[in-house]
Design an enzyme around this catalytic site. Structure first.
Site, PDB file in Angstrom:
ATOM      1  N   GLN A 116       1.116  -1.441   0.133  1.00  0.00           N
ATOM      2  CA  GLN A 116      -0.325  -0.381   0.085  1.00  0.00           C
ATOM      3  C   GLN A 116       0.646   1.454  -0.128  1.00  0.00           C
ATOM      4  O   GLN A 116       0.486   2.715  -0.324  1.00  0.00           O
ATOM      5  CB  GLN A 116      -0.504  -0.044   1.086  1.00  0.00           C
ATOM      6  CG  GLN A 116      -1.797  -1.166   1.048  1.00  0.00           C
ATOM      7  CD  GLN A 116      -2.879  -0.928   2.444  1.00  0.00           C
ATOM      8  OE1 GLN A 116      -2.335  -1.994   3.494  1.00  0.00           O
ATOM      9  NE2 GLN A 116      -4.619  -1.254   1.911  1.00  0.00           N
ATOM     10  N   HIS A 164       0.836  -9.274   4.311  1.00  0.00           N
ATOM     11  CA  HIS A 164      -0.641  -8.281   4.076  1.00  0.00           C
ATOM     12  C   HIS A 164      -0.684  -8.422   3.252  1.00  0.00           C
ATOM     13  O   HIS A 164      -1.170  -7.472   2.286  1.00  0.00           O
ATOM     14  CB  HIS A 164       0.278  -6.777   4.628  1.00  0.00           C
ATOM     15  CG  HIS A 164      -1.386  -5.972   4.892  1.00  0.00           C
ATOM     16  ND1 HIS A 164      -1.148  -4.879   6.418  1.00  0.00           N
ATOM     17  CD2 HIS A 164      -2.438  -5.969   4.521  1.00  0.00           C
ATOM     18  CE1 HIS A 164      -2.311  -4.666   6.390  1.00  0.00           C
ATOM     19  NE2 HIS A 164      -2.733  -4.774   5.324  1.00  0.00           N
ATOM     20  N   ASN A 223      -2.669 -10.247   8.183  1.00  0.00           N
ATOM     21  CA  ASN A 223      -3.296  -9.443   8.576  1.00  0.00           C
ATOM     22  C   ASN A 223      -5.150  -9.781   8.212  1.00  0.00           C
ATOM     23  O   ASN A 223      -5.301  -9.923   7.546  1.00  0.00           O
ATOM     24  CB  ASN A 223      -2.807  -7.957   8.026  1.00  0.00           C
ATOM     25  CG  ASN A 223      -3.714  -7.191   7.954  1.00  0.00           C
ATOM     26  OD1 ASN A 223      -3.786  -6.868   9.244  1.00  0.00           O
ATOM     27  ND2 ASN A 223      -5.051  -6.309   6.598  1.00  0.00           N
ATOM     28  N   TYR A 266     -13.764  -0.752  12.223  1.00  0.00           N
ATOM     29  CA  TYR A 266     -13.866   0.130  12.398  1.00  0.00           C
ATOM     30  C   TYR A 266     -15.926   0.340  12.593  1.00  0.00           C
ATOM     31  O   TYR A 266     -16.192   1.956  12.364  1.00  0.00           O
ATOM     32  CB  TYR A 266     -14.190   0.106  10.127  1.00  0.00           C
ATOM     33  CG  TYR A 266     -12.321   0.518  10.117  1.00  0.00           C
ATOM     34  CD1 TYR A 266     -11.793   1.321   9.754  1.00  0.00           C
ATOM     35  CD2 TYR A 266     -11.767  -0.802   9.847  1.00  0.00           C
ATOM     36  CE1 TYR A 266     -10.169   1.225   9.840  1.00  0.00           C
ATOM     37  CE2 TYR A 266     -10.598  -1.109   9.137  1.00  0.00           C
ATOM     38  CZ  TYR A 266     -10.028   0.070   9.354  1.00  0.00           C
ATOM     39  OH  TYR A 266      -8.664  -0.020   9.289  1.00  0.00           O
ATOM     40  N   GLU A 326      -6.367  -1.320  13.981  1.00  0.00           N
ATOM     41  CA  GLU A 326      -6.264  -0.674  12.788  1.00  0.00           C
ATOM     42  C   GLU A 326      -7.576  -0.345  13.413  1.00  0.00           C
ATOM     43  O   GLU A 326      -8.435  -0.688  14.065  1.00  0.00           O
ATOM     44  CB  GLU A 326      -6.394  -0.954  11.655  1.00  0.00           C
ATOM     45  CG  GLU A 326      -5.866  -1.789  10.802  1.00  0.00           C
ATOM     46  CD  GLU A 326      -5.693  -2.227   9.347  1.00  0.00           C
ATOM     47  OE1 GLU A 326      -6.275  -1.960   8.641  1.00  0.00           O
ATOM     48  OE2 GLU A 326      -5.039  -2.844   8.998  1.00  0.00           O
ATOM     49  N   TRP A 332      -5.126   3.921  12.014  1.00  0.00           N
ATOM     50  CA  TRP A 332      -5.437   3.518  10.168  1.00  0.00           C
ATOM     51  C   TRP A 332      -5.360   4.929  10.023  1.00  0.00           C
ATOM     52  O   TRP A 332      -7.227   5.130  10.217  1.00  0.00           O
ATOM     53  CB  TRP A 332      -6.323   2.067  10.015  1.00  0.00           C
ATOM     54  CG  TRP A 332      -6.035   1.820   8.525  1.00  0.00           C
ATOM     55  CD1 TRP A 332      -7.091   2.203   7.257  1.00  0.00           C
ATOM     56  CD2 TRP A 332      -4.768   1.430   8.045  1.00  0.00           C
ATOM     57  NE1 TRP A 332      -5.851   1.254   6.087  1.00  0.00           N
ATOM     58  CE2 TRP A 332      -5.310   0.988   6.160  1.00  0.00           C
ATOM     59  CE3 TRP A 332      -3.598   0.324   8.237  1.00  0.00           C
ATOM     60  CZ2 TRP A 332      -4.282   0.565   5.353  1.00  0.00           C
ATOM     61  CZ3 TRP A 332      -2.807  -0.032   7.769  1.00  0.00           C
ATOM     62  CH2 TRP A 332      -3.064  -0.176   6.011  1.00  0.00           C
TER      63      TRP A 332
END
Ligand SMILES: *[C@@H]1O[C@H](CO)[C@@H](O)[C@H](O)[C@H]1NC(C)=O
Ligand SMILES: *[C@@H]1O[C@H](CO)[C@@H](O)[C@H](O)[C@H]1NC(C)=O
Ligand SMILES: *[C@@H]1O[C@H](CO)[C@@H](O)[C@H](O)[C@H]1NC(C)=O
Ligand SMILES: *[C@@H]1O[C@H](CO)[C@@H](O)[C@H](O)[C@H]1NC(C)=O
Length: 519
Positions: free
Chosen positions: A54, A153, A198, A343, A409, A452
């Site tokens: 990323q 990941h 991950n 999240y 995250e 994150w």
């Protein structure tokens, strides 16, 4: 954007000075509403993170080979976007780590690219790749920042995918073990926190049932329309099984060969929503437990209790592999911590009809309908529901015996359009870190928290369309200049010890509108 940005940065700097000078003026609104760094234990760590594909770019440089994520991106999934350059982190690591240090992070979470370290998937180590990660880790350590390393990941070397189908083959376990052995041996004198995988559940589900994450496999009628030939009924369970076996062997290897000398910790990471029942009917309550068992229990139950949850085994039938007695014994207890990516909160409705057909995927086996009050499609912002995190941590405590946890995250998404006044992100972080403090005070064994993400980077779901970063990276600028958003300044002031309250100047920036429009 450069002139107005310089102006903005100047203003933000001024504001920071102002904020720090005026801490005493804040109104106390109760426990969750006012807190500071010192309210958390000193040994608790606050950080932020990224992953190799990323941010690094330099995908074919210095001997690196393609991973399944390169292939997936180059297949056109992200409308032509890919991580070929990303944030050019490979070349900019020194200045980035300076930025990480200036932001005040205590720990930094990043991943090692297997195909950069061992380009053939197995066998010889790429000296340049080894040197890059050694430099990276040394740079962090010399700034007093703890490196927290993710070993995998989403980026299996493509060469292994081509050779034997990657994680659908048990051969991947052996190659993975050899790869992590190199990592422990070469970096373990400085790295104390290792995460084997991950979002192990998302990798299995997104990559092999729904087909919208690498390697993008699924089978009709399940998943996305254009996925690569797979088997949505079978492969998610098979891959998860192999990940668990690989994880357990990695932990076993670390414990036998390295732990006595290196004194580190090895865990695995899972993606966790918080699930609320849609109604208080017995059906929806049971469906909510089932959703937890499928999403979290799928991985955490074997680690804590040595086997998959009963309901997962029952609904998947002969499509889910079984552990031998020895495997089960070795998996049970094979973790020093559980990493959680959280999240948002979803509502769960019972959906018994999905069990009526024999042709089912993981989602049909779960027999639920998941409902989100907001929109779950980035770049639309998440609702701010911090109690979801608190309840999730209580659930981990009660269901799994309060294991050590890292929130790997957590953060807010926005369209990646250059907005530096990311007040919604500040609001989100303030609320979730406050909820985390409440959970800690209520006995949660959480050891660290990572925002994150550090930069706006190449996102798993939509490439460069959305951003979670505390720093904006201008893709139209050849230098890929990094610009701090309001959230970066906010996080710094929190880490510097400022009282965080609802009356935070960062949330009530009078000049907010002016600043946005001047930019
Ligand atoms: C900051 O908050 C703490 C409670 O977390 C409180 O005890 C302290 O008085 C506050 N300090 C200032 C300067 O407002
Ligand atoms: C998926 O795998 C299962 C188990 O091997 C098999 O019964 C089924 O026919 C396969 N489905 C497809 C679409 O290949
Ligand atoms: C960028 O996104 C933010 C946050 O969603 C929004 O408020 C703003 O209007 C957008 N700006 C532009 C230029 O599209
Ligand atoms: C605190 O922990 C107890 C025991 O695990 C739990 O029943 C309760 O719901 C938790 N309270 C909050 C506010 O998280």
């Amino acid at each position: 954007m450069s002139n107005s940005t310089v102006y903005l940065q100047f203003l933000l700097l001024l504001l920071r000075v102002l904020v720090i000078g005026n801490v005493g003026l804040f109104i106390v609104n109760g426990v969750v509403d006012e807190y500071r760094r010192d309210d958390f234990p000193a040994e608790f760590v606050f950080g932020s993170g990224t992953s190799a594909y990323q941010v690094e770019g330099a995908v074919l440089e210095d001997g690196r080979s393609f991973s399944i994520w390169d292939t997936f991106a180059h297949s056109g999934y992200y409308d032509g976007a890919n991580g070929d350059v990303a944030c050019d982190g490979y070349h900019k690591y020194k200045e980035d780590i300076q930025l990480i240090a200036d932001t005040g992070l205590e720990a930094y979470r990043f991943s090692i690219s297997w195909s950069r370290l061992i380009p053939n998937g197995r066998g010889s180590v790429n000296v340049k790749g080894l040197q890059y990660y050694n430099n990276f880790i040394n740079e962090l350590v010399s700034h007093g920042i703890q490196p927290h390393v993710t070993l995998f990941h989403d980026d299996l070397p493509q060469i292994l995918e081509d050779e034997y189908g990657g994680w659908i083959s048990r051969k991947a376990v052996k190659d993975y073990l050899a790869y992590v052995d190199v990592c422990f041996r070469e970096f373990g004198d400085r790295v104390l926190h290792w995460t084997t995988f991950n979002e192990a559940n998302v990798f299995s589900l997104g990559g092999y049932d729904l087909g919208f994450t690498p390697p993008g496999r699924c089978s009709s009628p399940f998943g996305v329309a254009n996925c690569i030939n797979g088997n949505s009924s079978y492969e998610p369970y098979l891959v998860a099984h192999h990940l668990l076996l690989a994880h357990a062997s990695a932990v076993r290897l670390y414990r036998k060969k390295y732990q006595a000398r290196q004194h580190g910790f090895v865990g695995i990471n899972v993606f966790s929503y918080w699930f609320e029942p849609y109604t208080n009917t017995m059906e929806d309550l049971k469906a909510t437990q089932r959703a937890n068992d499928f999403y979290v229990g799928w991985f955490v139950n074997p680690l804590v209790n040595g086997d998959y949850p009963e309901i997962v085994k029952k609904n998947a039938g002969n499509r889910i592999p079984t552990f031998t007695k020895l495997e089960s014994e070795r998996i049970k207890g094979s973790f020093d911590f559980i990493g959680i990516n959280h999240y948002n909160t979803l509502h769960v409705k019972d959906n018994p009809s999905s069990l009526e057909t024999d042709t089912r995927d993981f989602i049909a086996d779960m027999a639920t309908t998941l409902i989100y009050s907001g929109s779950d499609i980035p770049p639309t912002q998440f609702l701010v529901e911090p109690l979801g995190l608190q309840k999730l941590l209580t659930y981990m405590k009660e269901e799994y015996g309060n294991p050590p946890i890292y929130i790997h995250e957590n953060g807010q998404v926005q369209p990646r359009n250059g907005t530096l006044i990311d007040t919604p992100r500040v609001e989100y972080l303030r609320a979730y870190i406050g909820a985390l403090l409440d959970a800690l005070r209520n006995g949660s064994n959480t050891r660290g928290y990572f925002v994150w993400s550090f930069f706006d980077l190449f996102e798993l779901m939509d490439g460069y369309k959305s951003g979670y970063g505390m720093y904006y990276v201008d893709l139209n600028d050849k230098e890929l200049t990094r610009y701090p958003k309001l959230s970066a300044h906010w996080y710094t002031s929190f880490l510097e010890g400022k009282n965080i309250s609802q009356d935070d100047i960062f949330l009530n920036l009078e000049a907010k509108e002016t600043l946005s429009s001047s930019h």
